[in-house]
Scaffold this active site. Sequence first.
Site, PDB file in Angstrom:
ATOM      1  N   LYS A  86      -8.026  -1.855   1.673  1.00  0.00           N
ATOM      2  CA  LYS A  86      -6.676  -1.366   1.361  1.00  0.00           C
ATOM      3  C   LYS A  86      -5.944  -2.397   0.502  1.00  0.00           C
ATOM      4  O   LYS A  86      -6.050  -3.603   0.747  1.00  0.00           O
ATOM      5  CB  LYS A  86      -5.932  -1.125   2.673  1.00  0.00           C
ATOM      6  CG  LYS A  86      -4.576  -0.437   2.541  1.00  0.00           C
ATOM      7  CD  LYS A  86      -3.930  -0.226   3.921  1.00  0.00           C
ATOM      8  CE  LYS A  86      -2.671   0.609   3.840  1.00  0.00           C
ATOM      9  NZ  LYS A  86      -2.076   0.850   5.175  1.00  0.00           N
TER      10      LYS A  86
ATOM     11  N   SER B   1      -0.741   5.726   5.855  1.00  0.00           N
ATOM     12  CA  SER B   1      -0.685   5.139   4.525  1.00  0.00           C
ATOM     13  C   SER B   1      -2.049   4.687   4.006  1.00  0.00           C
ATOM     14  O   SER B   1      -2.204   4.497   2.802  1.00  0.00           O
ATOM     15  CB  SER B   1       0.256   3.928   4.541  1.00  0.00           C
ATOM     16  OG  SER B   1      -0.268   2.913   5.376  1.00  0.00           O
TER      17      SER B   1
ATOM     18  N   SER C  33      -1.067   4.627  10.496  1.00  0.00           N
ATOM     19  CA  SER C  33      -1.618   4.585   9.139  1.00  0.00           C
ATOM     20  C   SER C  33      -3.127   4.406   9.049  1.00  0.00           C
ATOM     21  O   SER C  33      -3.696   4.538   7.968  1.00  0.00           O
ATOM     22  CB  SER C  33      -0.941   3.478   8.330  1.00  0.00           C
ATOM     23  OG  SER C  33       0.337   3.897   7.930  1.00  0.00           O
TER      24      SER C  33
END
Lengths: 489, 485
Positions: free
Chosen positions: B76, B151, B175
């Site tokens: 990420k 997310s 997330s």
Amino acid sequence: MSKEKFDYFINGEKGKYEVVIGLEVHAQVLSNSKLFSGSSTKFGADPNKQVSLIDSAFPGMLPVINEECVKQAVRTGLGLNAKINNYSVFDRKNYFYADLPQGYQISQYKNPIVGEGKVLLDMPYGSKEIGIERLHLEQDAGKSIHDMDPSSTYVDLNRSGIALMEIVSKPHLRSPDEVNAYIKKLRTIMRYLGTCDGNMQEGSLRADVNVSVRKVGDKNFGTRCEIKNVNSIKFMQMAIEYEANRQVELLEDGKEIDQETRLFDTKKNETRSMRSKEDAHDYRYFPDPDLLPLKLEQKLIDDLKKSLPELPDNKKERFIQEYGLNSYEANVLVSEKEISDYYEEVAKLSDKKLAATWMMGDLFAMLNDKGLNISNSPISAKNFAELVQSIKSGEISGRIAKEVFEIMVESGDNPKKIIESKGMKQQSNPKELEKMINEILSKNKDKVDQYKAGKEKLFGFFVGQVMKLSGGKANPQLTNEILKKLLKG
Amino acid sequence: MSNITNQSLSEILESIKSKKISSLELTQAYIKNIENAKKLNAFVTTTFDQALENAKKFDNKPNNEQLLSGIPLAVKDLFCTENVKTTAGSNILNNFIPSYESTVTKNLWNNGAFLLGKLNCDEFAMGSSNETSFFGNVINPIGDHLVPGGSSGGSSSALAADLTPATIGTDTGGSIRQPASFTGTVGLKPTYGLCSRWGIVAFASSLDQAGPMTKTVNDCSIMLEAMSGFDDKDSTSINKKKESYSKNLKDNIKGLKIGIPKEYRVDNMPKEIDELWEKGKKILKDLGAQLIDISLPHTKYALPTYYIVAPAEASSNLARYDGVRYGYRSQKGKDLIEMYENTRSEGFGDEVKRRILIGTYVLSSGYYDAYYLKAQKVRQLIKKDFDDSFTKVDAILTPSTPSSAFKIGEKTNDPVSMYLNDIFTVPVNLAGLPALSLPAGLDKQGYPLGLQLIGKALDEQKILNIGYAFEKNCGYKNEIKKWWS
């Protein structure tokens, strides 16, 4: 000793006003690294050379508490006879400024590390206790430099993140003199503890000054104004003078005082409004989620307490008891730890009272002249003690001692050696002196006759002649005795 | 060999260790997949040259004793990576190249893995659909009209599309778990403090936690083992001995007590979610676990509490993005204040601004007690609900999300309905507990659905074991047609 009376009031037409002062002192913690990062705290480095990723608030950087700074705060708290809180919390104080990289300052808001304490001041009108409200730890901001470029402001982050202790007094101070004594006392205590170097020029000690006035006898406080960031005692005193008089004038004119933050303009010697209460920042304090609450074990506090050095108040008492000094002398000699150490070393080897007199007289005057302090005195404590002892034993007179002292300053030599090599030893052998005096009297028969006829003023002349002949080394007391005896005969 | 990339991490590791495939071949296979999958928009940055270099280095001197020997991994874009651009999905960091490596990624590299690229995510991890990223929305490989969750949407999308053998995300309110659920993959949010937060772009410090996203539970345990561990640079890191999650993984869950909280049966919840939950209960029961009804009475306050605490912290955490020292700076403005205003107006997207405003508001004097302080108190009650329950049960089973993946654009104009997506995941963050999202079935459209196992603090091993047993008996398999290549 007659005590003076406290006498700092402002007289207006409508009455006599008392000035109420509280201080928020920001003292830079003595530590090798910053409060939440490993960067050096050394003063005077090139701009932005002592800045870590944490101090400059890069993404993902996290603060880690520096344990030494915590210990320093606890030591200071103990030195202020204050309550140490086993549980304290670091909060974020949020505001935007170019020299505040995080956009918030990590400080302590509701739960400070140190609670209430007190400091004792020696004033000419007796001793006065000033209450301490709290002491908390916080980060310093960086420095904005506005005068390097006409159109830009530069930022130096070397100071960003350095640990400060904010020491908040109760509103117990009543005059610029008390403020002076209070700051100096705080400074002395912290220097004894080694928790702050108290160097105001380098910004290690600065204060926000809260000032209000009220009519003598009033129970309630007046509206206060806060004068921000004053960095010398002199400016604090000037700012208070100005501000208190400004407030009295307003009240005398029937006007109200606005609670506001003011700045002291050192060039114009006046305070001026910076922002009003309505414009006050909303700092949005909340506990810093990057840091756990600070929990101190009682053992740590107890251990630190045990390892504290003797503090000025105790030392002063001891000096009075142990060395027979008066309160004034003791006060002066404990004002700096280094001075008290020097004195104790001298007193161990010589007359305690005479040592104090000579230190506070000639030694301090010389240091002051040369812009030196006791730690880099050209005369070592051991040599100074020998000098004092030479005076005490009668080996040299006080007048000769001053000469020896001068030579010691220049050469750094041992006084015995100087006295020896320059033949400055006092002439205290009665037979030798008698021989010398007889010689003088026989050369000045006319003056002897005049003296005997009643012109007693001439005694001084004979003493002078003895001193001249002996090169100033004749023991004055013995000279007097022998002269008197021989002139009678 | 051509389908090495649709295998699990543990299978790939076997192939590497037995030299069936080299690290270089493996890396090349992923690079090929990534290049064919640009439509998904899962990557913000690729580091192919560096990855190939590292793969060759490994092949020349293979060390097979490591947990992640020779494995390329995409992560990420919230993890700071040394000399590799790190954007947090935001314009304000669009040119930011850290000089440092986050602890978690460094742990992965120390265990033999290397970086393949940086994965798209919602801006500053604020979002549930990966639609708030400055670098555009990410598409769910399940269907070209679906969001991958958020997310960590780039992470879930890349994992499900075989663009990385495993990945890591961060989970502040769901997330990791919600995108895992939307893509039929496994996601774990560890106990708060198990993985260091140092070097992760902060969203809400008291809630943020990095965790693994993988194809299988075994993979999840390998990744957790590699990434976790005490870090003295993070004051909230837990100082404890490292555990061997993969070695200790076992599928015998006989006698374990599984709590079923009644408050997780919310109004208007699709029937399929309910059925999925029933299916999960049955699987665990058949495996010898004991189901126990429990109550977590403050659950209904979790979402409002979360949407006070998280924005409050974010409003302060994001104050550092002022254009002064790094990142985007607006060229407009005549003084410092205008420069700040323009930089932040142009640098942040709408969702980030919304949360900064909410956070600033709830911390303001006059509102602090009513919002922030009250939220902190409720947070304690939510935590206590869990503490009480865990005196009676070993783990708690709930759905991961109240729905399957929704359509791109479906909720962008309705932030509250977007926030409601986190309803089952946020209580866990508020309580600091570990929770595992497992793929458990499909809805009637054929979209994956997940179930969530919540454990006691630091009880990751137990929920991994339950998940492991569940996985073996659930029969779920992600069948994704590679429509994008």
